[in-house]
Scaffold this active site. Structure first.
Site, PDB file in Angstrom:
ATOM      1  N   ARG A  45      -5.438 -53.917  13.118  1.00 54.99           N
ATOM      2  CA  ARG A  45      -6.052 -54.439  11.886  1.00 54.99           C
ATOM      3  C   ARG A  45      -6.993 -55.611  12.129  1.00 54.99           C
ATOM      4  NH1 ARG A  45      -1.511 -54.042   7.678  1.00 54.99           N
ATOM      5  NH2 ARG A  45      -0.051 -52.841   8.883  1.00 54.99           N
ATOM      6  N   PHE A  89      -4.117 -49.979   8.507  1.00 58.41           N
ATOM      7  CA  PHE A  89      -3.393 -48.700   8.472  1.00 58.41           C
ATOM      8  C   PHE A  89      -3.045 -48.253   7.047  1.00 58.41           C
ATOM      9  CE2 PHE A  89      -1.475 -50.303  12.706  1.00 58.41           C
ATOM     10  CZ  PHE A  89      -2.683 -50.064  13.342  1.00 58.41           C
ATOM     11  N   LYS A 176      11.525 -42.725  33.450  1.00 58.55           N
ATOM     12  CA  LYS A 176      11.877 -43.414  34.701  1.00 58.55           C
ATOM     13  C   LYS A 176      12.082 -42.372  35.801  1.00 58.55           C
ATOM     14  CE  LYS A 176      14.158 -47.215  32.237  1.00 58.55           C
ATOM     15  NZ  LYS A 176      13.758 -48.571  32.569  1.00 58.55           N
ATOM     16  N   ASP A 229      20.206 -49.365  18.922  1.00 59.80           N
ATOM     17  CA  ASP A 229      19.093 -49.761  19.792  1.00 59.80           C
ATOM     18  C   ASP A 229      19.158 -49.095  21.170  1.00 59.80           C
ATOM     19  OD1 ASP A 229      16.754 -51.369  20.348  1.00 59.80           O
ATOM     20  OD2 ASP A 229      18.009 -52.666  21.575  1.00 59.80           O
ATOM     21  N   HIS A 234      18.859 -44.190  24.632  1.00 59.69           N
ATOM     22  CA  HIS A 234      18.875 -44.231  26.097  1.00 59.69           C
ATOM     23  C   HIS A 234      20.201 -43.750  26.695  1.00 59.69           C
ATOM     24  CE1 HIS A 234      15.272 -46.313  25.218  1.00 59.69           C
ATOM     25  NE2 HIS A 234      15.765 -47.532  25.138  1.00 59.69           N
ATOM     26  N   LYS A 335      23.809 -56.827  25.854  1.00 60.97           N
ATOM     27  CA  LYS A 335      22.841 -57.891  26.137  1.00 60.97           C
ATOM     28  C   LYS A 335      23.603 -59.070  26.726  1.00 60.97           C
ATOM     29  CE  LYS A 335      19.590 -55.844  23.538  1.00 60.97           C
ATOM     30  NZ  LYS A 335      18.919 -54.762  24.219  1.00 60.97           N
TER      31      LYS A 335
HETATM   32  C1  BG6 Z   1      14.505 -50.829  24.440  1.00 63.54           C
HETATM   33  C2  BG6 Z   1      15.427 -51.651  23.568  1.00 63.54           C
HETATM   34  O1  BG6 Z   1      14.398 -49.526  23.948  1.00 63.54           O
HETATM   35  O2  BG6 Z   1      15.007 -50.804  25.776  1.00 63.54           O
HETATM   36  C3  BG6 Z   1      15.578 -53.056  24.120  1.00 63.54           C
HETATM   37  O3  BG6 Z   1      14.901 -51.700  22.244  1.00 63.54           O
HETATM   38  C4  BG6 Z   1      16.005 -53.001  25.569  1.00 63.54           C
HETATM   39  O4  BG6 Z   1      16.521 -53.795  23.355  1.00 63.54           O
HETATM   40  C5  BG6 Z   1      15.095 -52.079  26.385  1.00 63.54           C
HETATM   41  O5  BG6 Z   1      15.966 -54.328  26.085  1.00 63.54           O
HETATM   42  C6  BG6 Z   1      15.621 -51.871  27.797  1.00 63.54           C
HETATM   43  O6  BG6 Z   1      14.699 -51.133  28.556  1.00 63.54           O
HETATM   44  P1  BG6 Z   1      14.638 -51.256  30.146  1.00 63.54           P
HETATM   45  O7  BG6 Z   1      13.609 -50.264  30.561  1.00 63.54           O
HETATM   46  O8  BG6 Z   1      14.250 -52.676  30.439  1.00 63.54           O
HETATM   47  O9  BG6 Z   1      16.014 -50.950  30.658  1.00 63.54           O
END
Ligand code: BG6
Length: 485
Positions: A45, A89, A176, A229, A234, A335
């Protein structure tokens, strides 16, 4: 190879674009993997022109390059691809500028590095400004929704304008190299795949530990938490790569179908079994690498007295199928843990009868797959101690396969480099299908409801520790323990 591609990055001035997307494209250019005809437009923007945008990009890429490794020749080539287009947007009329930039008959890739709340309006405005054709592709960052129903809404909205074949949902873990290596390890090695089931494997651990806290994202993260998250995407993707059945071929449809089957076979965690199968934690103040850090509630942006939100999750997951019946998968992620590590540990069963009482009670064989850092694979085995003094005594040895050394490359590419290449090629094998997203939300929703119904709060753990003590109990109650390397 990748002729005639126009790549349009929405959110071009955001953090993800700066830290990951443009550096990845620059690296692809440096590696000679972008043909001259690939053009790139940053869209945002802010009222700046292309010259200023390119200059800022130059500074940001140069600052991010390793000392003494700035590649001016690549930059000269890369900068010629770049443009900036100012688009609000929310304003349909502003999409006309984008439409003018895109050249007919070229494949256009729209990459949405924006808050997901904008996906719907961006897609609609692209469509209404006649910028979407049957060959246009769209790339979506996570999160796709915050539960099953909202993910359906996002998917339905995008599906009005793009066919599933042209939708690329990112889970950057799939980009990865070491995650892809799981496929090679499992399906190219008879020795491994013939032992990959409940007859040989005792249990599996998947750890995704981070030292960072929530990195200034309190107000976002407090509504999301570690389950949404990290686990919904993941960790469940890693679980799929470890546990899915062999696909018929390494094609996107085949791989994704196997992942969906696996996700649908996960035993639900409900209010009946949640207390013994799931632990949520929240960090309090502590130390990371010798530096004091504040607790979650004291993080910048925190605006409430208390929060139940989890920054740590440990789970015991069972898979209801023939291969994995009876084999627990222990997952943990958090974390502010002591190290940054992503690791899969396969612990094999004991021999049916032991000739070596010294090793009783301990696993003789373990396959440790380090996805980051120190990418590589270790196989723990037992062999005879070399000694004339002892008759036949044994010791644990480790076979090491260092991924970095064997890659033949001087660096392991960032996940986004691979993902960009695959979108450009039009191959969805490393992207998440709608069915996968919905199956994983479906499973996570049950756990979230169980926490809610049973009013289960987060147990505290000190920053710099390996999580709440309840997480140790989760696995120790089964007579096992978290792998400590
Ligand atoms: C992200 C999350 O998808 O992945 C984050 O939102 C996290 O909270 C990150 O820190 C971790 O990714 P990587 O590649 O550093 O393990």
């Amino acid at each position: 190879m990748n002729n005639n591609i126009d790549l349009v990055i929405f959110g071009a001035r955001g953090d993800l674009s700066k830290r990951k997307l443009f550096p990845a494209l620059f690296e692809l250019d440096r590696a000679g993997l972008l043909t001259d005809s690939v053009r790139i437009a940053g869209v945002a923007r802010e009222e700046i022109d292309s010259v200023a945008f390119i200059e800022q990009m130059h500074n940001s890429l140069k600052d991010g390059s390793k000392e003494g490794q700035w590649d001016e020749a690549t930059w000269q080539r890369f900068s010629r691809r770049l443009n900036y287009i100012k688009v609000d947007f929310a304003q349909k009329k502003e999409f006309a500028a984008l439409k003018n930039w895109v050249i007919d008959k070229r494949i256009v890739i729209y990459y949405l590095a924006t808050p997901p709340s904008l996906y719907g309006s961006i897609c609609k405005h692209l469509h209404d400004s006649a910028s979407v054709s049957g060959t246009s592709r769209i790339v979506l960052e996570k999160p796709i929704g915050h539960n099953f129903t909202s993910s359906q809404t996002v998917n339905d909205t995008v599906a009005q304008y793009f066919t599933e074949r042209n939708i690329y949902r990112i889970d950057h873990y799939l980009g990865k190299e070491t995650v892809q290596n799981l496929l090679a390890l499992r399906f190219a090695n008879r020795m491994i795949n013939s032992q990959w089931d409940n007859s040989c494997i005792d249990h599996v651990q998947i750890t995704v530990a981070e030292t960072v806290g929530i990195e200034g994202r309190w107000s976002y993260y407090d509504k999301v938490g570690q389950l949404r998250d990290m686990v919904q995407n993941h960790l469940l993707q890693l679980l799929c790569m470890v546990a899915m059945e062999p696909p018929n071929a390494l094609q996107a449809d085949e791989i994704r179908a196997e992942k969906v089957k696996l996700l649908r076979a996960l035993s639900p965690i409900t209010s009946v079994n949640v207390t013994e199968t799931a632990v949520r934690g929240q960090y309090t103040a502590g130390w990371i690498a010798g530096t004091p850090v504040v607790g979650y509630m004291e993080e910048e942006g925190s605006d409430s007295e208390s929060s139940n939100n989890e920054t740590y999750v440990a789970l015991k997951v069972m898979i209801n199928n023939w291969r994995w019946a009876g084999v627990p998968f222990y997952l943990r992620t958090g974390k502010r843990l002591p190290e940054k590590v992503t690791q899969v540990v396969i612990t094999y069963k004991d021999n049916p009868h032991s000739l070596f009482p010294d090793t009783d009670g301990e696993a003789n064989n373990r396959l440790v797959i380090n996805l980051q850092p120190n990418e590589g694979i270790q196989l723990e085995m037992v062999s005879k101690k070399q000694s004339l003094k002892e008759r036949l005594s044994i010791e644990k040895r480790t076979l090491n396969l260092d991924f970095f050394d064997s890659s033949g490359d001087s660096r392991i590419p960032d996940a986004y480099e691979r993902l960009f290449l695959e979108v450009i090629k039009g191959d969805q094998w490393l992207f998440v299908s709608r069915d996968e997203i919905e199956a994983s939300w479906n499973w996570c929703d049950k756990l979230l409801s169980a926490w809610n119904d049973r009013k289960i709060g987060s147990k505290s753990y000190s920053a710099g520790s390996w999580g709440p003590s309840k997480a140790d109990m989760l696995i120790e109650n089964d007579g096992r323990s978290w792998y400590e390397g």
